[in-house]
Design a protein around this motif. Structure first.
Motif, short mmCIF file in Angstrom:
data_model
loop_
_atom_site.label_atom_id
_atom_site.label_comp_id
_atom_site.label_asym_id
_atom_site.label_seq_id
_atom_site.Cartn_x
_atom_site.Cartn_y
_atom_site.Cartn_z
N GLU A 8 46.05 19.22 -5.04
CA GLU A 8 46.88 19.28 -6.25
C GLU A 8 47.41 18.57 -5.40
O GLU A 8 47.95 18.33 -4.62
CB GLU A 8 47.69 20.58 -6.27
CG GLU A 8 46.29 21.66 -7.02
CD GLU A 8 46.83 22.94 -7.10
OE1 GLU A 8 48.01 22.88 -8.12
OE2 GLU A 8 46.81 24.24 -6.81
N THR A 9 48.21 17.29 -6.06
CA THR A 9 48.66 16.26 -6.08
C THR A 9 49.45 15.95 -7.55
O THR A 9 49.37 16.04 -8.51
CB THR A 9 48.30 15.66 -5.38
OG1 THR A 9 49.11 14.59 -4.28
CG2 THR A 9 47.22 14.78 -5.41
N ILE A 10 50.35 14.76 -6.55
CA ILE A 10 50.60 13.61 -7.97
C ILE A 10 49.50 12.06 -7.81
O ILE A 10 49.01 12.22 -6.68
CB ILE A 10 52.13 12.98 -7.39
CG1 ILE A 10 52.88 14.70 -7.11
CG2 ILE A 10 52.10 11.98 -8.04
CD1 ILE A 10 53.73 13.91 -9.05
N THR A 65 54.69 8.55 -5.87
CA THR A 65 53.43 7.71 -6.38
C THR A 65 52.94 7.87 -5.13
O THR A 65 51.73 7.62 -4.27
CB THR A 65 52.87 7.34 -7.39
OG1 THR A 65 54.04 6.11 -7.46
CG2 THR A 65 52.95 7.77 -8.49
N ALA A 68 50.72 9.92 -3.02
CA ALA A 68 49.26 10.62 -3.59
C ALA A 68 47.92 10.98 -2.68
O ALA A 68 48.05 10.70 -1.81
CB ALA A 68 49.48 9.18 -4.96
N SER A 132 48.02 9.04 -16.44
CA SER A 132 48.44 10.27 -15.65
C SER A 132 49.81 9.51 -14.65
O SER A 132 49.35 10.65 -13.40
CB SER A 132 47.66 10.88 -15.01
OG SER A 132 47.07 11.51 -16.46
N GLU A 135 52.03 12.32 -12.88
CA GLU A 135 51.67 13.10 -13.05
C GLU A 135 51.12 14.44 -11.75
O GLU A 135 50.64 13.85 -11.18
CB GLU A 135 51.18 13.47 -14.58
CG GLU A 135 51.68 12.22 -15.22
CD GLU A 135 52.37 13.40 -15.85
OE1 GLU A 135 52.61 14.08 -16.10
OE2 GLU A 135 53.84 12.85 -16.84
N ARG A 136 51.24 15.25 -12.30
CA ARG A 136 50.73 16.78 -11.40
C ARG A 136 49.30 16.18 -11.92
O ARG A 136 49.15 16.82 -13.32
CB ARG A 136 51.34 17.55 -11.42
CG ARG A 136 53.12 18.18 -10.83
CD ARG A 136 53.57 18.05 -9.49
NE ARG A 136 52.00 19.19 -8.63
CZ ARG A 136 52.66 19.08 -7.81
NH1 ARG A 136 52.58 17.36 -7.11
NH2 ARG A 136 51.11 19.31 -6.61
N ILE A 137 48.59 16.78 -10.95
CA ILE A 137 46.80 16.92 -11.00
C ILE A 137 46.57 17.78 -9.93
O ILE A 137 46.66 17.86 -9.12
CB ILE A 137 46.63 15.67 -10.78
CG1 ILE A 137 44.81 15.49 -11.50
CG2 ILE A 137 46.70 14.49 -9.77
CD1 ILE A 137 44.38 13.15 -11.89
N LYS A 138 45.60 18.53 -10.33
CA LYS A 138 44.41 19.32 -9.26
C LYS A 138 42.94 18.65 -10.06
O LYS A 138 42.51 18.60 -10.79
CB LYS A 138 45.10 20.65 -9.76
CG LYS A 138 43.89 21.12 -9.41
CD LYS A 138 43.90 23.16 -9.24
CE LYS A 138 43.40 23.55 -10.50
NZ LYS A 138 43.65 25.56 -10.93
N VAL A 148 45.50 18.18 -15.68
CA VAL A 148 46.42 17.03 -15.98
C VAL A 148 46.67 16.77 -16.87
O VAL A 148 46.25 17.25 -17.73
CB VAL A 148 46.28 15.75 -15.26
CG1 VAL A 148 45.12 14.81 -15.98
CG2 VAL A 148 47.44 14.45 -14.82
N ASN A 149 48.20 16.98 -17.96
CA ASN A 149 48.94 17.26 -18.77
C ASN A 149 48.71 17.95 -19.62
O ASN A 149 47.92 18.10 -20.42
CB ASN A 149 48.72 15.43 -19.34
CG ASN A 149 49.34 14.46 -18.86
OD1 ASN A 149 50.76 14.95 -17.59
ND2 ASN A 149 49.44 13.52 -18.26
#
Length: 193
Positions: A8-10, A65, A68, A132, A135-138, A148-149
């Motif tokens: 889980e990160t940017i 970022t 990231a 993205s 954006e936060r992404i997992k 994401v999103n």
């Protein structure tokens, strides 16, 4: 290698196609025989100006970022030569996952051996993920999904690769884990020689 179940990160997006291993880690750093410290040279021709200062517009130099752990790259990522230093540099920088619509075979194999998870997605998913940046992404390796999103995208990993990442094993660790069975098998084969 540490086990990797989720990241889980940017997200950092580098939408350039055909990024080759020389762009990931230029040839002048190939004399280095240790992984530590290579991260400062990742994408160095793009990250630094001619005087060694940070290029402010480059995605891995900008907040947020620059921290990231997931890099979403353009098509045909990691093409070119087979230098193992490329995944070394990315992981030393902090990248744990690279996502693209295609990843060069040799780079992908080197990445897996060095704890960098390469994920290939279909072109429609790729186009959406390229939107993205920041954006936060997992990335969920157990479920083989990207969140994401508010969207969830599925991806497929080769079962052995998935097993190794989930259990924190590289290929040699996997073999050593089965050393006794290998020895037993070899001793049974000697009877037939």
């Amino acid at each position: 290698m540490e086990s990797l179940k989720q990241v889980e990160t940017i997200a950092a997006v580098l939408p350039i196609e055909n990024i080759d291993t020389d762009q990931i880690i230029p040839a002048e750093y190939l004399k280095i025989t240790t992984k530590e410290g290579l991260g400062q040279h990742v994408f160095s021709n793009w990250r630094y100006d001619s005087e060694g200062g940070l290029e402010q517009g480059f995605v891995l130099n900008c907040r947020p970022t620059n921290s990231a752990k997931v890099l979403i790259a353009g098509d045909n990522f990691g093409c070119g030569s087979s230098r193992e230093h490329a995944p070394w540099a990315l992981t030393d920088f902090g990248i744990k996952v690279v996502i693209s619509s295609s990843i060069a075979d040799i780079f992908r194999n080197n990445a897996v051996k060095n704890g960098l998870l390469p994920i290939v997605v279909d072109s429609n998913t790729h186009q959406e993920l390229l939107q993205s940046n920041g954006e936060r992404i997992k990335v969920d390796i157990v479920q083989q999904s990207i969140h994401v999103n508010g969207m969830i995208y599925q991806f497929k990993l080769e079962p052995f690769t998935r097993y190794c990442f989930l259990n924190g094993l590289d290929q040699l660790d996997f073999l050593f884990k089965h050393e006794q069975q290998i020895s037993d098998f070899e001793s049974r084969q000697e009877c037939f020689l």
